[in-house]
Design an enzyme around this catalytic site. Structure first.
Site, PDB file in Angstrom:
ATOM      1  N   GLY A 185      -5.248   8.520   5.175  1.00 37.31           N
ATOM      2  CA  GLY A 185      -4.338   9.530   5.703  1.00 37.31           C
ATOM      3  C   GLY A 185      -3.090   9.671   4.849  1.00 37.31           C
ATOM      4  O   GLY A 185      -2.535  10.767   4.712  1.00 37.31           O
ATOM      5  N   LYS A 190       0.825  -1.214   0.000  1.00 33.02           N
ATOM      6  CA  LYS A 190       0.000   0.000   0.000  1.00 33.02           C
ATOM      7  C   LYS A 190       0.860   1.265   0.000  1.00 33.02           C
ATOM      8  O   LYS A 190       0.600   2.204  -0.761  1.00 33.02           O
ATOM      9  CB  LYS A 190      -0.951  -0.012   1.209  1.00 33.02           C
ATOM     10  N   SER A 191       1.885   1.295   0.832  1.00 30.60           N
ATOM     11  CA  SER A 191       2.749   2.478   0.907  1.00 30.60           C
ATOM     12  C   SER A 191       3.427   2.752  -0.431  1.00 30.60           C
ATOM     13  O   SER A 191       3.490   3.900  -0.892  1.00 30.60           O
ATOM     14  CB  SER A 191       3.823   2.283   1.986  1.00 30.60           C
ATOM     15  N   LYS A 212      -4.125   6.555  14.593  1.00 34.86           N
ATOM     16  CA  LYS A 212      -4.302   5.835  13.329  1.00 34.86           C
ATOM     17  C   LYS A 212      -5.783   5.920  12.936  1.00 34.86           C
ATOM     18  O   LYS A 212      -6.504   6.805  13.370  1.00 34.86           O
ATOM     19  CB  LYS A 212      -3.822   4.391  13.479  1.00 34.86           C
ATOM     20  N   ASP A 216       2.424  -0.697  11.889  1.00 39.47           N
ATOM     21  CA  ASP A 216       1.119  -1.092  11.350  1.00 39.47           C
ATOM     22  C   ASP A 216       0.749  -2.525  11.699  1.00 39.47           C
ATOM     23  O   ASP A 216      -0.419  -2.913  11.587  1.00 39.47           O
ATOM     24  CB  ASP A 216       1.095  -0.911   9.829  1.00 39.47           C
ATOM     25  N   SER A 270       7.555   9.506  11.712  1.00 39.18           N
ATOM     26  CA  SER A 270       6.440   9.400  10.774  1.00 39.18           C
ATOM     27  C   SER A 270       6.949   9.461   9.344  1.00 39.18           C
ATOM     28  O   SER A 270       7.454  10.495   8.904  1.00 39.18           O
ATOM     29  CB  SER A 270       5.417  10.518  11.006  1.00 39.18           C
ATOM     30  N   ARG A 312       2.873   5.940  -3.471  1.00 39.54           N
ATOM     31  CA  ARG A 312       4.029   6.712  -3.923  1.00 39.54           C
ATOM     32  C   ARG A 312       4.306   6.502  -5.413  1.00 39.54           C
ATOM     33  O   ARG A 312       4.697   7.439  -6.109  1.00 39.54           O
ATOM     34  CB  ARG A 312       5.242   6.347  -3.067  1.00 39.54           C
TER      35      ARG A 312
END
Length: 427
Positions: A92, A20-21, A339, A312, A166, A25
């Protein structure tokens, strides 16, 4: 929904959806690069779709097929003002990264989201982006969404000491810095996932990193690329834990991303005595096949610089700890409270409801195992990772029916979760 999940071992092979990350990107970098970008393995989920649709509203042409996504990059100067506010849904990541990107553009944008996202603090990005010269406004002292960004093509380079660990905040600053004349420095509190830094280099940009210090000199021009996204280790974590705690289980999870900033769960499982092995390593794509089987586990302490490497995964790790002998202590994880939901409070409440011996702390929990879990009625609280944790917990319940309300939250990151679960139960 009533979880019709039968107790019994999980066996066979599974391939989890794209990371997902990295998916967020890849879409963003493909859009701001010049020329064509081709992406294979993109996660097709609600969160990633929010980023994709937002980029289309910014004037980017993105073509989707079953096998790949093709982006006709616009470069930084080719983005255009959207004709309406951008809906971030529950994402987010989408909001924070796009706010950073659009801080370097000369047009106003408003972001809004669902009830969960509207309670998540955005002051963490507002402060550095304002320091760079963008006008960013949210609601109240924590700058909750909706957020308005009025960017500037004349941002100022900054030296920024991160007050918390973060990757999203770091990425927002770096996306702004790519459009900013001069050297921007970011000093991390603890090393966080580095997908943005890796992708800057993949797209032909320059970024310098030494320990917790990151330097970037702008403005830069990026070039379109071909990318293959590995499976998401945060999604794989649910199968890793399920195999470890359900007697007789043995599964292989193929093509999982093993970026060292994300593999805290693998190190943790080894520390707790779990049987886990990596094969088929691909150093270029940072991926491997993970083999895991039922194990007798022992409690441990999880704290400090380990936390960003598995932040996570902590909800499902809490379930894992209920099946380990002895005490497991999680500290320094206060980030869980902001979160998709307050994961410390929700995980404690749900696992206690199932019979676990768990104590809530300000920055984590204390869990004593091993305990037998029983059925209950649970809610996902609009949080995909909570929903999947409950589903895996249901595999341990020997009597009664587990009921999960709000299971649609799982669509955020793992749309075929229940299909894959069924496959592993009947392999």
């Amino acid at each position: 929904m009533k979880l019709q999940i039968n107790a019994g071992p999980l066996k066979g092979n599974v391939t989890v959806p794209g990371d997902k990350s990295i998916s967020h990107r890849a879409l963003i970098f493909g859009s701001i690069a010049e020329g064509k970008t081709e992406i294979k393995g993109l996660l097709k989920s609600q969160d990633v779709q929010r980023t994709l649709v937002a980029l289309r509203h910014l004037g980017v042409t993105i073509e989707e097929s079953d096998q790949k996504v093709i982006i006709q990059g616009k470069g930084f100067s080719g983005l255009t003002a959207p004709d309406s506010p951008l809906d971030m849904g529950n994402s987010g990541t989408s909001l924070r990264l796009l706010a950073g990107l659009l801080s370097g553009q000369d047009f106003p944008v408003q972001f809004f989201g669902d009830a969960s996202l509207s309670q998540r603090p955005m002051d963490r990005i507002v402060i550095p982006l304002r320091e760079m010269g963008a006008r960013v406004e949210g609601q109240g002292p924590k700058h909750l969404p909706p957020i308005t960004v009025l960017g500037s093509s004349q941002l100022t380079a900054i030296n920024y000491q991160m007050p918390l660990a973060s990757a999203q905040v770091k990425s927002a600053i770096l996306l702004a810095a790519l459009q900013t004349k001069g050297q921007t420095q970011v000093f991390e509190k603890a090393v966080t996932r580095n997908h943005t830094e890796v992708m800057i280099k993949q797209f032909g940009g320059e970024i310098f990193q030494s320990g917790k210090e990151i330097r970037i000199i702008g403005p830069q021009t990026l070039k379109g690329q071909s990318l293959t996204i590995p499976g998401d280790i945060s999604s794989a974590a649910f199968w890793i834990v399920a195999a470890l705690i359900i007697p007789g289980s043995a599964i292989s999870i193929k093509n999982v991303g093993i970026n060292p900033t994300r593999t805290g769960i693998i190190d943790l499982v080894k520390k707790m005595g779990g049987a886990i092995e990596l094969t088929d390593r691909d150093d270029i794509n940072q991926s491997a096949t993970i083999h895991v089987s039922y194990s007798k586990l022992k409690g441990t302490r999880i704290a400090g610089e380990m936390i960003p490497r598995l932040i996570d995964e902590l909800p499902i790790i809490a379930l894992l700890a209920t099946q380990a002998e002895g005490t497991t202590v999680v500290q320094d994880a206060q980030e869980l409270r902001v979160k998709e939901t307050d994961r410390i409070q929700v995980v404690t409440s749900l696992l206690r409801k199932m019979g676990a011996d768990i104590e809530e702390k300000t920055d984590g929990f204390v869990i004593k195992g091993k305990t037998e879990l029983h059925s209950c009625q649970a809610d996902a609280f609009l949080d995909h990772r909570i929903g999947m944790m409950v589903a895996i917990a249901a595999l341990l319940v020997k009597t009664g029916e587990m009921i999960l309300n709000g299971e649609e939250a799982i669509q955020t990151s793992y749309p075929q979760f229940f299909k894959d679960l069924e496959s592993l139960q009947h392999d």
